[in-house]
Design a protein around this motif. Structure first.
Motif, PDB file in Angstrom:
ATOM      1  N   GLY A 108      10.942  13.415  -3.846  1.00  0.00           N
ATOM      2  CA  GLY A 108       9.986  12.386  -4.259  1.00  0.00           C
ATOM      3  C   GLY A 108       8.808  12.293  -3.314  1.00  0.00           C
ATOM      4  N   SER A 109       9.040  12.565  -2.037  1.00  0.00           N
ATOM      5  CA  SER A 109       7.938  12.517  -1.071  1.00  0.00           C
ATOM      6  C   SER A 109       6.895  13.590  -1.353  1.00  0.00           C
ATOM      7  N   ALA A 110       7.321  14.651  -2.038  1.00  0.00           N
ATOM      8  CA  ALA A 110       6.351  15.668  -2.425  1.00  0.00           C
ATOM      9  C   ALA A 110       5.693  15.307  -3.757  1.00  0.00           C
ATOM     10  N   GLY A 111       6.098  14.199  -4.338  1.00  0.00           N
ATOM     11  CA  GLY A 111       5.484  13.747  -5.580  1.00  0.00           C
ATOM     12  C   GLY A 111       6.298  14.045  -6.824  1.00  0.00           C
TER      13      GLY A 111
ATOM     14  N   THR B  15       8.026   7.964  -8.362  1.00  0.00           N
ATOM     15  CA  THR B  15       8.498   9.270  -7.908  1.00  0.00           C
ATOM     16  C   THR B  15      10.014   9.194  -7.743  1.00  0.00           C
TER      17      THR B  15
ATOM     18  N   GLN C 251       0.818  -1.219   0.000  1.00  0.00           N
ATOM     19  CA  GLN C 251       0.000   0.000   0.000  1.00  0.00           C
ATOM     20  C   GLN C 251       0.852   1.270   0.000  1.00  0.00           C
TER      21      GLN C 251
ATOM     22  N   VAL D  12      -4.040  10.328   2.454  1.00  0.00           N
ATOM     23  CA  VAL D  12      -4.437  10.439   1.053  1.00  0.00           C
ATOM     24  C   VAL D  12      -5.869   9.963   0.846  1.00  0.00           C
TER      25      VAL D  12
ATOM     26  N   LEU E 169       0.278   7.625   4.691  1.00  0.00           N
ATOM     27  CA  LEU E 169      -0.697   7.031   3.774  1.00  0.00           C
ATOM     28  C   LEU E 169      -2.130   7.341   4.209  1.00  0.00           C
TER      29      LEU E 169
ATOM     30  N   ILE F 285       1.787   3.295  -3.125  1.00  0.00           N
ATOM     31  CA  ILE F 285       0.923   4.314  -3.725  1.00  0.00           C
ATOM     32  C   ILE F 285       1.573   5.694  -3.594  1.00  0.00           C
ATOM     33  N   LEU F 286       2.301   5.905  -2.497  1.00  0.00           N
ATOM     34  CA  LEU F 286       2.954   7.196  -2.258  1.00  0.00           C
ATOM     35  C   LEU F 286       4.256   7.351  -3.027  1.00  0.00           C
ATOM     36  N   ALA F 287       4.736   6.288  -3.609  1.00  0.00           N
ATOM     37  CA  ALA F 287       6.122   6.334  -4.079  1.00  0.00           C
ATOM     38  C   ALA F 287       6.328   5.915  -5.527  1.00  0.00           C
ATOM     39  N   HIS F 288       5.379   5.191  -6.088  1.00  0.00           N
ATOM     40  CA  HIS F 288       5.602   4.626  -7.414  1.00  0.00           C
ATOM     41  C   HIS F 288       6.022   5.687  -8.418  1.00  0.00           C
TER      42      HIS F 288
END
Ligand code: HEM
Ligand SMILES: [Cu+2]
Ligand SMILES: [Cu+2]
Lengths: 174, 565
Positions: free
Chosen positions: B444-447, B381, B373, B561, B558, B376-379
């Motif tokens: 990357g954590s900011a997208g 990025t 799960q 979101v 997570l 979802i935050l990292a793919h």
């Protein structure tokens, strides 16, 4: 030494600190493993991979149909579509845009169908930072519920040719 | 009893180990070309870092993607594979006191790999393969690109065959007595995984090649990703195995460390072999068409048993150093063994920095990002290259550099110039990579996406962009990238100078890098019998706490979101 043949009696059970560390590590690994199925049932954010085969042309037709019935406006030449809460929404990734703009209601859930016309694309919703992979030929269904109102940017985060950095889109939540 | 042919072996003047001259020749050949590919990759690297740093934004879009393709191929595939074949040849001959099975096969392997690598580079640089190293279909490159990759993969397989055949004849000829040394065991594990990996490569690349020729239909893009990552990810496990073997090797060369419990170390290698074959999943965690159950089971390599293996090595390697150091008399406090370690020996500093960077940054981020799960935050990025520059670069590549500080004097029999520069090189590179990795991870954590030319989206129809804090992290990435490049270039220049122009040390021992002096005389203290390693225990507990905090912090993020299933 690790570069020499070991003593004959090298096969020994771990002991001391080594044993403690192995036990701790194993427990931690199992906790991490358990977290995923637990979250799958209890958590609100999951990627189930729900998808159906679809010909790109057929998907485009669905997107067009949704625009025809649910368009509520236009921005920079891109139609704004307001799908029925609880119903289906359609989003097409193509070189180089996300199409159309979607207008959703906070707290309502939608079956968001995302697919690609040409190449692989990366669905990346900012600033919440949610990311999903989009493949041509696959209707990727994300059952989403926006939790906060606002304007969200969509960008592409899978390389899709020279104009990849121009590929943007938008989701409005109110 | 050795099986060397007459005049085909020499005794190392430093270690007393036998060196098969045929193996030596191919270790040299593979080593030299590995460093050449590393140089191409390094030049590409600094161009990329300076492009992704928005304040500089050096290359245009087309050259950015072209150079990105070249960087990925030359670094991840060519540098790593060429040096690993050299390591395999070394492990199966010198450490087993055997000759190399076949000179002919070694030539075939080497020539195929080289031709393939040159083909790929040419076709990329003339602009016929701007598809990035993953070449996700329906992106289409010139057929020569795929053919080159196939040649490299098959050439490597043939080299691995030569390795296994050598292990076999060593056993048959009883060149050693008992079990193989631990480093060879690790090399065998790496080679087994390499076979599985390279077969995936063949399965995915051959139909892609025939498609690019127009002979067959386009393969399914989802299938392609599944199989390609069977190659792409498992090859990382080959790297981990090889790196861990090199850790054991360097630990013993630089501090005289012995593994505490060989059974534990070997079992951990077996865990890699058994549980890594599922690993392609964690690249597909947010893909359509593969279900949650499949994703969960496979991303955790069946309950994280391969992660367990790395955590075990992460303990046994420093613990062996600690015990060796304590036996020498460095018993003061928890960390006296560590502060008195040979930090001025680039073999040691490269090894230990590699261990720390791999464990604390690469390992922790990798497992967390590979959680179904959380992905979802990292793919896709920048968190992803932030992670793997701490594994395969700050970990594996740095460990291999440490090894080369010994390979040059021992195998090439040449001495390094500018030794004081060599002493600081691992630090420059290590610090640079850590900065690069942090910059990438936070941006990357900011997208911020990976593989993306313009995060300001200039000219896009619908606006997008990132805040100034994020730009700051991209600046940290850029500066770290330049620093790492300087470290890498220093390494390459030192190595090239030594290999081609260095003073020969034939007939005498190599000029030693610093090794810790023994403070106690033998039998003086029964520290030698003391198998406790409290310092290491403290370090790994800190690691575990960091891991737990980082892992749950990501779950917490997570929950912020949108809901999705
Ligand atoms: C001086 C050292 C290095 C620097 C400064 C550096 C920097 C970079 C940068 C800036 C990117 C581009 C990220 C993006 O835009 O998506 C990148 C990608 C990458 N790097 Fe490095 N790198 C270095 C060394 C290495 C090494 C030694 C390896 C492998 C052994 C490596 C493997 C990769 C891979 C596989 C990619 C991804 C390529 C892709 O997305 O297709 N790098 N690196
Ligand atoms: Cu795209
Ligand atoms: Cu794109």
């Amino acid at each position: 030494m690790s570069i020499h043949v070991p003593d004959k009696d090298w096969f020994k059970a771990p002991s001391g600190g080594e044993r403690i560390w192995i036990a701790l590590s194993l427990i931690w690994c199992l906790i991490m493993f358990i977290m995923m199925p637990v979250w799958h049932f209890k958590g609100k954010q999951n990627s189930t991979g729900e998808a159906y085969r679809v010909e790109p042309a057929a998907f485009v037709a669905r997107v067009e149909a949704a625009i025809k019935t649910h368009q509520v406006g236009e921005e920079n030449g891109v139609p704004i579509v307001e799908p029925t809460p609880g119903g289906d929404a359609y989003l097409l990734g193509q070189m180089w845009r996300w199409y159309p703009i979607l207008k959703l209601k906070q707290g309502q859930s939608y079956r968001l169908h995302v697919s690609a016309l040409d190449l692989q694309h990366g669905f990346s919703l900012l600033p919440v930072n949610m990311n999903f992979h989009i493949l041509p030929g696959y209707d990727h269904v994300l059952t989403i519920t926006p939790t906060q109102a606002g304007d969200y940017q969509l960008i592409c985060n899978e390389f899709c040719g020279i104009g990849h950095h121009l590929m943007t889109g938008k989701i409005i939540v109110e | 009893m050795s099986n060397h042919l007459e005049n085909q072996v020499r005794t190392c003047d430093t270690t007393g180990l036998p060196v098969c001259l045929t193996a030596q020749k191919f270790i040299k050949l593979n080593g030299v070309f590995a460093v050449i590919f590393l140089l191409i990759g390094a030049i590409a690297a600094v161009l990329l870092a300076l492009t992704r740093w928005p304040a500089v934004h050096l290359l245009d879009a087309q050259w950015y993607y072209r150079i990105l393709t070249a960087h990925g191929m030359n670094m991840l595939i060519f540098w790593i594979l060429f040096i690993e074949v050299a390591i395999l040849y070394f492990a199966c001959t010198t450490l087993l006191n055997s000759r190399l099975f076949s000179k002919k096969i070694a030539w075939v392997s080497f020539v195929m790999m080289l031709v393939g690598a040159v083909m790929v580079n040419v076709i990329v640089f003339i602009g016929k393969a701007d598809v990035l190293m993953t070449s996700y279909i329906p992106l289409l490159a010139h057929p020569v690109f795929y053919l080159g990759i196939i040649l490299v993969a098959v050439g490597t397989l043939i080299g691995v065959y030569n390795f296994f055949a050598t292990v076999y004849i060593a056993k048959r000829d009883k060149t050693y007595d008992g079990s193989v040394p631990l480093v060879v065991f690790g090399a065998i594990a790496a080679a087994i995984i390499a076979v599985v990996t390279l077969l995936h490569g063949a399965v995915v690349m051959i139909p892609t090649f025939t498609w690019s020729m127009g002979w067959t239909a386009q393969p399914d893009p989802g299938w392609y990703r599944l199989i390609w990552w069977g190659l792409g990810h498992q090859s990382q496990q080959v790297n981990v195995c090889a790196m861990v073997s090199v850790w054991y090797l360097l630990a013993s060369l630089t501090t005289g460390a012995k593994p505490l419990n060989q059974a534990v170390c070997r079992s951990a290698f077996v865990l890699y072999i058994l549980f890594i074959n599922l690993a392609s999943a964690h690249h597909l965690l947010v893909d359509p068409g593969v279900g949650a159950g499949w994703k969960i089971w496979n991303t955790s390599y069946a309950m994280y048993l391969a992660v367990l293996a790395s955590m075990i090595h992460g303990f046994t390697v420093p613990a062996s150093v600690e015990i060796a150091q304590r036996a020498k008399g460095y018993v003061r406090g928890l960390f006296g063994w560590l502060t008195n370690a040979p930090w001025k020996n680039p073999g040691f500093s490269a090894f230990f920095l590699s261990l720390v960077i791999f464990g604390f940054i690469g390992g922790i981020t990798g497992v967390t990002l590979g959680t179904q799960q959380i992905n979802i935050l990292a793919h896709n990025t920048l968190r992803i290259p932030g992670h793997f520059h701490a594994t395969v670069v700050g970990g594996t590549s740095l460990a291999f550099m440490g090894l080369i500080y010994y390979v040059v004097p021992l195998i090439f029999q040449r001495e390094f110039y500018a030794r004081s520069l060599a002493i600081i090189q691992p630090y420059i590179f290590g610090i640079g990579i850590v900065m690069l990795s942090f910059g990438m991870s936070f941006a990357g954590s900011a997208g911020v996406p990976r593989r993306h030319w313009d995060v300001e989206f200039t000219g896009a129809n619908l606006a997008a962009g990132f805040d100034s804090g994020t730009h700051l992290w991209l600046g940290v990435m850029g500066i770290g990238g330049v620093l790492a490049f300087i470290g890498l270039l220093t390494f390459i220049l030192l190595t090239v100078a030594a290999v081609f122009f260095g003073k020969s040390n034939k007939g005498r021992a190599m000029t030693p890098w610093a090794t810790p002096k023994t403070l106690v005389t033998e039998g003086d203290v029964d520290a030698t019998e003391d198998h406790r390693s409290p310092g290491t225990m403290t370090l790994v507990i800190i690691l575990l706490v960091t891991f737990v905090v980082y892992y749950f912090a990501n779950w917490l993020a997570l929950t912020d979101v949108w809901h999705v299933r």
